[in-house]
Design an enzyme around this catalytic site. Structure first.
Site, PDB file in Angstrom:
ATOM      1  CG  ASP A  32      -1.706   1.210   1.432  1.00  0.00           C
ATOM      2  OD1 ASP A  32      -2.384   1.621   0.468  1.00  0.00           O
ATOM      3  OD2 ASP A  32      -1.668   1.792   2.537  1.00  0.00           O
ATOM      4  CG  ASP A  68      -2.170   7.301   0.080  1.00  0.00           C
ATOM      5  OD1 ASP A  68      -1.417   8.267  -0.106  1.00  0.00           O
ATOM      6  OD2 ASP A  68      -2.908   6.838  -0.814  1.00  0.00           O
TER       7      ASP A  68
END
Length: 232
Positions: free
Chosen positions: A15, A17
């Site tokens: 991922d 963010d």
């Protein structure tokens, strides 16, 4: 936990963010800036529901939950203005650069699986982080990718991201790195192990679905999952 708790993997998905970049705190600032004129607050509880969602899903939920006199499209337009001001100066979170470079150096296939749109990704990366993100040969940007039909907590983004590796690994061969509850749920729904680096405010009860929970990527030991250990 002991090594026997984990299964060896061959491929890794990240991922972005709140895991690689400090953008989760910037989203909070951006959304609060939009909400303040309406007398509304972007609470941490609401944020937890939204982390990992695609852009249009986020806008729809904020407008609905806070009963804003805006359409989701209007909220997204206001968000875009905020993002253009805030995102160019994102910072890499502790341990992320070292880990990504380690996998790259050891020829471990890595991919990016972010709910961000391509436009948002470029705002966050282009000014300071192009070199680091160039180490990801495969990038899946959920809010822009037509193959990603649903955002996290659905498994779509991780299944699509894994399918982009040329050797098409099975889900159980992939390890996901996440910070969000929805991201962990998505990885588990995809049949993958997941290392979670949660916001410290998240209740530990809400991190139980993760295979492994760490305070920082600096704590990660690749050998736990059958990956090459750090040399130093």
């Amino acid at each position: 936990m002991t090594c026997s708790t984990f299964n060896p993997v061959t491929h890794v998905l990240f991922d972005m963010d709140g895991l690689i970049l400090n953008t989760e705190e910037l989203y909070t600032i951006a959304f609060q800036n939009i909400l303040t004129p309406y007398g509304k607050e972007y609470t941490f509880e609401l944020k937890l529901k939204l982390m990992g969602s695609q852009a249009h899903e986020t806008a729809k939920k904020i407008v609905s939950e806070l009963e804003l006199p805006l359409t989701p499209e209007e909220f997204m337009a206001k968000s875009k203005i905020q993002f253009e001001q805030l995102f160019p100066d994102t910072q890499v979170l502790p341990g992320a650069k070292r880990l990504i470079e380690h996998f790259h150096k050891n020829n471990i296939p890595i991919g990016l699986a972010t709910s961000s749109s391509k436009e948002s990704y470029e705002l966050k990366v282009n000014k300071h982080h192009q070199e680091l993100f160039s180490l990801f040969p495969y990038k899946t940007m959920g809010s822009s990718d037509p193959e990603v039909k649903r955002g996290k907590p659905y498994p779509d983004i991780f299944l699509v991201a894994a399918s982009r590796f040329p050797d098409k690994p099975k889900p159980e061969q992939c390890l996901v790195f996440e910070d969000a509850i929805n991201g962990v749920k998505a990885a588990r729904a995809a049949g993958m192990q997941v290392v979670m680096v949660p916001d410290p405010r998240i209740d530990t009860e809400q991190t139980k679905e993760a295979t492994l929970v760490l305070k920082s990527l600096e704590e990660f030991k690749p050998e736990l999952f059958g990956l090459p250990p750090f040399e130093d």
